[in-house]
Design a protein around this motif. Structure first.
Motif, short mmCIF file in Angstrom:
data_model
loop_
_atom_site.label_atom_id
_atom_site.label_comp_id
_atom_site.label_asym_id
_atom_site.label_seq_id
_atom_site.Cartn_x
_atom_site.Cartn_y
_atom_site.Cartn_z
N MET A 1 6.43 8.17 7.23
CA MET A 1 5.95 7.23 6.34
C MET A 1 4.92 6.37 7.14
SD MET A 1 7.90 3.94 5.12
CE MET A 1 9.27 4.91 4.08
N LYS A 2 3.63 6.00 6.27
CA LYS A 2 2.65 5.36 7.03
C LYS A 2 2.43 3.79 6.23
CE LYS A 2 -0.47 8.74 8.77
NZ LYS A 2 -2.07 9.14 8.54
N LEU A 3 2.29 2.96 7.09
CA LEU A 3 2.59 1.48 6.51
C LEU A 3 1.16 0.90 6.83
CD1 LEU A 3 6.09 0.45 6.74
CD2 LEU A 3 5.14 1.13 4.74
N LEU A 4 0.45 0.26 5.98
CA LEU A 4 -0.91 -0.45 6.29
C LEU A 4 -0.42 -2.02 6.68
CD1 LEU A 4 -3.85 -1.33 6.61
CD2 LEU A 4 -3.93 -1.46 4.21
N CYS A 5 -0.43 -2.41 7.84
CA CYS A 5 -0.07 -3.77 8.38
C CYS A 5 -1.42 -4.47 8.54
CB CYS A 5 0.53 -3.62 9.57
SG CYS A 5 2.00 -2.60 9.63
N ILE A 6 -1.40 -5.72 7.87
CA ILE A 6 -2.49 -6.73 8.07
C ILE A 6 -2.21 -8.18 7.97
CG2 ILE A 6 -3.94 -5.20 6.34
CD1 ILE A 6 -3.34 -7.02 3.95
N SER A 7 -3.17 -8.84 8.73
CA SER A 7 -2.98 -10.32 8.84
C SER A 7 -4.17 -11.01 9.22
CB SER A 7 -1.72 -10.45 9.92
OG SER A 7 -2.19 -10.42 11.26
N ASP A 8 -4.26 -12.36 9.03
CA ASP A 8 -5.06 -13.18 9.84
C ASP A 8 -6.55 -13.29 9.52
OD1 ASP A 8 -3.45 -15.06 11.66
OD2 ASP A 8 -2.61 -12.67 11.76
N GLN A 9 -7.27 -12.18 9.10
CA GLN A 9 -8.30 -12.04 8.84
C GLN A 9 -8.67 -10.97 7.46
OE1 GLN A 9 -11.25 -11.22 11.87
NE2 GLN A 9 -10.91 -9.22 11.97
N ILE A 10 -9.90 -11.23 6.86
CA ILE A 10 -9.95 -10.15 6.03
C ILE A 10 -10.85 -9.26 6.62
CG2 ILE A 10 -11.76 -9.92 4.08
CD1 ILE A 10 -11.22 -12.46 2.93
N ASP A 11 -10.30 -7.95 6.58
CA ASP A 11 -10.87 -6.79 7.46
C ASP A 11 -11.89 -5.96 6.24
OD1 ASP A 11 -11.32 -4.18 8.55
OD2 ASP A 11 -9.48 -4.54 10.03
N THR A 12 -13.25 -5.97 6.66
CA THR A 12 -13.77 -5.05 5.98
C THR A 12 -13.92 -3.76 5.57
OG1 THR A 12 -15.71 -4.74 7.75
CG2 THR A 12 -16.05 -6.66 6.47
N LEU A 13 -12.99 -3.03 6.43
CA LEU A 13 -12.40 -1.84 6.33
C LEU A 13 -11.21 -1.54 5.02
CD1 LEU A 13 -12.02 -0.33 9.99
CD2 LEU A 13 -13.85 -0.09 8.29
N VAL A 14 -10.89 -2.82 4.99
CA VAL A 14 -9.69 -2.96 3.74
C VAL A 14 -10.16 -3.55 2.52
CG1 VAL A 14 -7.45 -4.03 3.22
CG2 VAL A 14 -7.84 -3.25 5.66
N TYR A 15 -11.12 -4.50 2.98
CA TYR A 15 -11.64 -5.29 1.56
C TYR A 15 -12.99 -4.51 1.41
CZ TYR A 15 -12.42 -9.29 -1.29
OH TYR A 15 -12.59 -9.99 -2.39
N SER A 16 -12.80 -3.10 0.63
CA SER A 16 -13.80 -2.30 0.67
C SER A 16 -13.73 -1.29 -0.67
CB SER A 16 -14.11 -1.67 1.78
OG SER A 16 -14.98 -0.49 1.54
N ASN A 17 -14.98 -1.14 -1.26
CA ASN A 17 -14.64 -0.14 -2.10
C ASN A 17 -14.06 1.20 -1.79
OD1 ASN A 17 -15.83 -1.91 -4.10
ND2 ASN A 17 -17.95 -1.17 -3.41
N LEU A 18 -14.16 1.39 -0.58
CA LEU A 18 -13.62 2.76 0.00
C LEU A 18 -12.02 2.77 0.42
CD1 LEU A 18 -16.65 4.00 2.15
CD2 LEU A 18 -16.15 4.79 -0.04
N ALA A 19 -11.67 1.48 0.11
CA ALA A 19 -10.14 1.26 0.78
C ALA A 19 -9.10 2.22 0.01
CB ALA A 19 -9.90 -0.09 0.44
N LYS A 20 -9.24 2.57 -1.19
CA LYS A 20 -8.41 3.39 -1.96
C LYS A 20 -8.48 4.77 -1.21
CE LYS A 20 -6.82 4.83 -6.39
NZ LYS A 20 -6.88 4.63 -7.89
N GLU A 21 -9.78 5.27 -0.97
CA GLU A 21 -9.71 6.50 -0.31
C GLU A 21 -9.23 6.52 1.28
OE1 GLU A 21 -13.71 7.70 -0.59
OE2 GLU A 21 -13.63 7.22 -3.05
#
Length: 243
Positions: A1-21
Protein backbone atom coordinates in the motif's frame (compact mmCIF):
# COMPACT_ATOMS: atom_id res chain seq x y z
CA UNK A 1 0.00 0.00 0.00
CA UNK A 2 1.20 3.50 -0.87
CA UNK A 3 0.09 6.58 1.03
CA UNK A 4 0.79 10.20 0.13
CA UNK A 5 1.73 12.09 3.30
CA UNK A 6 1.64 15.92 3.19
CA UNK A 7 2.02 18.75 5.70
CA UNK A 8 2.95 22.37 6.37
CA UNK A 9 3.40 23.77 2.88
CA UNK A 10 1.85 23.62 -0.56
CA UNK A 11 4.04 21.33 -2.63
CA UNK A 12 4.08 22.21 -6.32
CA UNK A 13 4.51 18.54 -7.19
CA UNK A 14 1.17 17.86 -5.50
CA UNK A 15 -0.63 21.09 -6.36
CA UNK A 16 -0.26 20.45 -10.06
CA UNK A 17 -2.20 19.46 -13.15
CA UNK A 18 0.00 16.36 -13.25
CA UNK A 19 -0.84 15.29 -9.69
CA UNK A 20 -3.37 12.68 -10.76
CA UNK A 21 -0.80 10.98 -12.99
CA UNK A 22 2.11 11.51 -10.62
CA UNK A 23 0.36 9.95 -7.61
CA UNK A 24 -1.96 7.54 -9.41
CA UNK A 25 -0.50 4.56 -7.53
CA UNK A 26 -1.23 6.05 -4.10
CA UNK A 27 -4.07 4.37 -2.22
CA UNK A 28 -4.76 7.19 0.24
CA UNK A 29 -3.63 10.55 1.60
CA UNK A 30 -2.57 11.61 5.12
CA UNK A 31 -2.54 15.35 5.90
CA UNK A 32 -0.47 16.16 8.99
CA UNK A 33 -1.58 19.73 9.60
CA UNK A 34 -0.97 23.37 8.70
CA UNK A 35 -2.46 23.00 5.23
CA UNK A 36 -5.01 25.38 3.66
CA UNK A 37 -8.47 23.89 3.18
CA UNK A 38 -8.33 24.72 -0.52
CA UNK A 39 -5.19 22.62 -0.86
CA UNK A 40 -6.74 19.62 0.87
CA UNK A 41 -9.87 20.02 -1.25
CA UNK A 42 -7.71 20.03 -4.39
CA UNK A 43 -5.98 16.81 -3.31
CA UNK A 44 -9.32 15.12 -2.59
CA UNK A 45 -10.96 16.17 -5.86
CA UNK A 46 -7.87 15.45 -7.98
CA UNK A 47 -6.74 12.11 -6.58
CA UNK A 48 -10.16 10.84 -5.46
CA UNK A 49 -8.55 8.70 -2.74
CA UNK A 50 -9.45 8.25 0.94
CA UNK A 51 -7.99 11.32 2.65
CA UNK A 52 -7.50 11.95 6.37
CA UNK A 53 -6.44 15.15 8.07
CA UNK A 54 -5.71 16.77 11.40
CA UNK A 55 -5.13 20.43 12.29
CA UNK A 56 -1.80 21.98 13.20
CA UNK A 57 -1.24 25.34 14.86
CA UNK A 58 -1.79 27.44 11.71
CA UNK A 59 -4.50 27.46 9.00
CA UNK A 60 -7.19 27.12 11.65
CA UNK A 61 -10.04 29.02 10.00
CA UNK A 62 -12.16 25.86 9.81
CA UNK A 63 -11.15 24.55 13.24
CA UNK A 64 -14.37 25.82 14.80
CA UNK A 65 -16.43 23.54 12.57
CA UNK A 66 -14.90 20.53 14.29
CA UNK A 67 -14.28 21.80 17.83
CA UNK A 68 -15.97 24.22 20.17
CA UNK A 69 -13.89 27.38 20.41
CA UNK A 70 -14.21 30.53 22.47
CA UNK A 71 -15.39 33.57 20.47
CA UNK A 72 -12.46 35.51 19.06
CA UNK A 73 -10.01 33.02 20.47
CA UNK A 74 -6.59 33.60 18.97
CA UNK A 75 -6.57 31.94 15.56
CA UNK A 76 -10.35 31.63 15.30
CA UNK A 77 -12.14 32.90 12.20
CA UNK A 78 -14.78 35.62 12.99
CA UNK A 79 -17.30 34.05 10.61
CA UNK A 80 -17.32 30.67 12.31
CA UNK A 81 -16.84 31.33 16.02
CA UNK A 82 -20.60 31.06 16.54
CA UNK A 83 -20.77 27.64 14.86
CA UNK A 84 -20.07 25.12 17.59
CA UNK A 85 -21.77 21.95 16.37
CA UNK A 86 -19.30 19.39 15.04
CA UNK A 87 -19.43 18.23 11.45
CA UNK A 88 -19.84 14.59 10.58
CA UNK A 89 -16.62 12.71 9.94
CA UNK A 90 -16.73 14.17 6.45
CA UNK A 91 -16.04 17.90 6.65
CA UNK A 92 -15.68 20.93 4.49
CA UNK A 93 -12.60 19.57 2.72
CA UNK A 94 -14.20 16.38 1.48
CA UNK A 95 -11.62 14.64 3.67
CA UNK A 96 -12.10 12.75 6.93
CA UNK A 97 -11.11 14.53 10.13
CA UNK A 98 -9.46 12.17 12.62
CA UNK A 99 -8.33 14.63 15.29
CA UNK A 100 -8.61 12.81 18.65
CA UNK A 101 -10.36 9.89 16.93
CA UNK A 102 -9.58 6.30 15.99
CA UNK A 103 -11.06 4.85 12.81
CA UNK A 104 -11.06 1.61 10.87
CA UNK A 105 -11.24 2.18 7.12
CA UNK A 106 -12.64 -0.75 5.16
CA UNK A 107 -11.73 1.03 1.90
CA UNK A 108 -8.04 0.61 2.73
CA UNK A 109 -7.23 -3.00 3.50
CA UNK A 110 -3.95 -4.34 4.83
CA UNK A 111 -2.79 -7.93 5.11
CA UNK A 112 -2.33 -9.07 8.68
CA UNK A 113 1.20 -10.44 9.07
CA UNK A 114 0.09 -13.18 11.50
CA UNK A 115 -3.13 -14.43 9.92
CA UNK A 116 -2.38 -13.40 6.32
CA UNK A 117 -5.97 -12.14 6.11
CA UNK A 118 -7.19 -8.78 4.89
CA UNK A 119 -8.44 -6.29 7.48
CA UNK A 120 -9.23 -2.56 7.62
CA UNK A 121 -6.33 -0.20 8.18
CA UNK A 122 -6.34 1.18 11.74
CA UNK A 123 -5.68 4.92 11.97
CA UNK A 124 -5.79 7.39 14.87
CA UNK A 125 -4.89 11.06 15.00
CA UNK A 126 -4.40 14.07 17.24
CA UNK A 127 -4.37 17.72 16.26
CA UNK A 128 -2.23 20.55 17.58
CA UNK A 129 1.21 21.22 18.97
CA UNK A 130 3.00 22.04 22.23
CA UNK A 131 1.61 25.11 23.98
CA UNK A 132 3.87 28.11 23.44
CA UNK A 133 1.69 31.26 23.40
CA UNK A 134 -1.77 30.08 24.57
CA UNK A 135 -2.98 30.03 20.97
CA UNK A 136 -5.69 27.92 19.43
CA UNK A 137 -5.03 24.16 19.23
CA UNK A 138 -2.01 24.26 21.52
CA UNK A 139 -1.69 21.87 24.46
CA UNK A 140 0.40 21.32 27.54
CA UNK A 141 2.01 17.94 27.99
CA UNK A 142 -0.72 16.91 30.43
CA UNK A 143 -3.54 18.12 28.17
CA UNK A 144 -2.21 16.09 25.25
CA UNK A 145 -1.86 13.05 27.49
CA UNK A 146 -5.54 13.37 28.44
CA UNK A 147 -6.48 13.69 24.76
CA UNK A 148 -4.64 10.47 23.98
CA UNK A 149 -6.40 8.65 26.82
CA UNK A 150 -9.75 9.32 25.13
CA UNK A 151 -8.91 7.10 22.17
CA UNK A 152 -7.38 4.22 24.14
CA UNK A 153 -10.65 2.24 24.58
CA UNK A 154 -10.94 1.94 20.79
CA UNK A 155 -7.31 0.81 20.61
CA UNK A 156 -8.04 -2.06 22.96
CA UNK A 157 -11.02 -2.97 20.77
CA UNK A 158 -8.65 -3.04 17.79
CA UNK A 159 -6.29 -5.32 19.68
CA UNK A 160 -9.08 -7.75 20.53
CA UNK A 161 -10.74 -7.62 17.10
CA UNK A 162 -7.71 -7.41 14.82
CA UNK A 163 -4.74 -8.40 16.99
CA UNK A 164 -3.14 -4.95 16.70
CA UNK A 165 -3.67 -1.63 18.43
CA UNK A 166 -2.90 0.64 15.50
CA UNK A 167 -1.28 0.84 12.08
CA UNK A 168 -0.87 4.60 11.74
CA UNK A 169 -0.83 7.45 14.24
CA UNK A 170 -1.23 10.86 12.55
CA UNK A 171 -0.09 13.94 14.46
CA UNK A 172 1.06 17.47 13.75
CA UNK A 173 3.73 17.55 16.47
CA UNK A 174 6.47 14.95 16.75
CA UNK A 175 7.50 12.81 19.71
CA UNK A 176 9.93 14.54 22.07
CA UNK A 177 13.57 14.23 20.95
CA UNK A 178 12.57 12.70 17.61
CA UNK A 179 12.80 15.23 14.76
CA UNK A 180 11.72 18.08 17.10
CA UNK A 181 13.57 21.25 18.09
CA UNK A 182 14.36 22.97 21.36
CA UNK A 183 12.37 26.18 20.90
CA UNK A 184 9.03 26.16 22.77
CA UNK A 185 6.95 26.06 19.59
CA UNK A 186 8.59 23.03 18.02
CA UNK A 187 9.20 20.76 20.97
CA UNK A 188 7.56 17.37 20.66
CA UNK A 189 5.39 15.63 23.24
CA UNK A 190 6.87 13.19 25.73
CA UNK A 191 3.52 11.42 25.98
CA UNK A 192 3.88 10.43 22.31
CA UNK A 193 6.92 8.37 23.28
CA UNK A 194 4.84 6.69 25.98
CA UNK A 195 2.13 6.01 23.40
CA UNK A 196 4.60 4.53 20.92
CA UNK A 197 6.13 2.26 23.58
CA UNK A 198 2.81 0.85 24.78
CA UNK A 199 0.57 0.83 21.68
CA UNK A 200 3.17 0.16 18.99
CA UNK A 201 1.74 1.86 15.90
CA UNK A 202 3.56 0.69 12.81
CA UNK A 203 3.95 4.29 11.63
CA UNK A 204 3.88 7.65 13.38
CA UNK A 205 3.33 10.40 10.79
CA UNK A 206 3.88 14.02 11.82
CA UNK A 207 4.48 17.48 10.38
CA UNK A 208 5.34 20.79 12.11
CA UNK A 209 9.11 20.49 11.65
CA UNK A 210 10.10 22.20 8.41
CA UNK A 211 12.92 20.65 6.43
CA UNK A 212 14.92 23.52 4.98
CA UNK A 213 17.68 21.06 4.14
CA UNK A 214 16.04 18.06 2.46
CA UNK A 215 19.04 15.96 3.53
CA UNK A 216 17.86 16.30 7.13
CA UNK A 217 16.79 12.98 8.61
CA UNK A 218 13.03 12.55 8.29
CA UNK A 219 12.60 8.84 9.07
CA UNK A 220 13.50 7.38 12.47
CA UNK A 221 12.85 3.95 13.95
CA UNK A 222 11.98 3.84 17.66
CA UNK A 223 10.84 0.67 19.43
CA UNK A 224 8.56 -1.01 16.84
CA UNK A 225 7.44 2.25 15.22
CA UNK A 226 8.76 4.17 12.21
CA UNK A 227 8.44 7.92 12.77
CA UNK A 228 8.14 9.96 9.55
CA UNK A 229 8.20 13.71 9.00
CA UNK A 230 5.64 14.40 6.26
CA UNK A 231 6.82 17.97 5.57
CA UNK A 232 5.91 19.02 2.02
CA UNK A 233 5.24 15.46 0.81
CA UNK A 234 6.43 11.95 1.47
CA UNK A 235 5.41 8.65 -0.12
CA UNK A 236 4.88 5.94 2.46
CA UNK A 237 5.18 2.46 0.96
CA UNK A 238 4.08 -0.03 3.61
CA UNK A 239 5.32 -2.96 1.53
CA UNK A 240 8.92 -1.78 1.87
CA UNK A 241 8.75 -2.28 5.64
CA UNK A 242 7.26 -5.74 5.23
CA UNK A 243 10.16 -7.00 3.12
Amino acid sequence: MKLLCISDQIDTLVYSNLAKERFSDCDGVLCAGDLPSEYIDFVVSTLNKPTYFIFGNHNLTEYGYYHKTKPYHKGAHPQIVETHSEYDMKGSFGATYIGFKCIRDKHLLVTDSKTNKKRPILIAGVSGCKRYNKGLNQYTEFQMYLNILKIIPKLFYNKIRYGKFLDIFLSHASPRHIHDKEDPCHQGFECFNWFIKHFKPTYFIHGHIHLYDMNTKRVTKTHETTVINAFSHYILNTEEREK
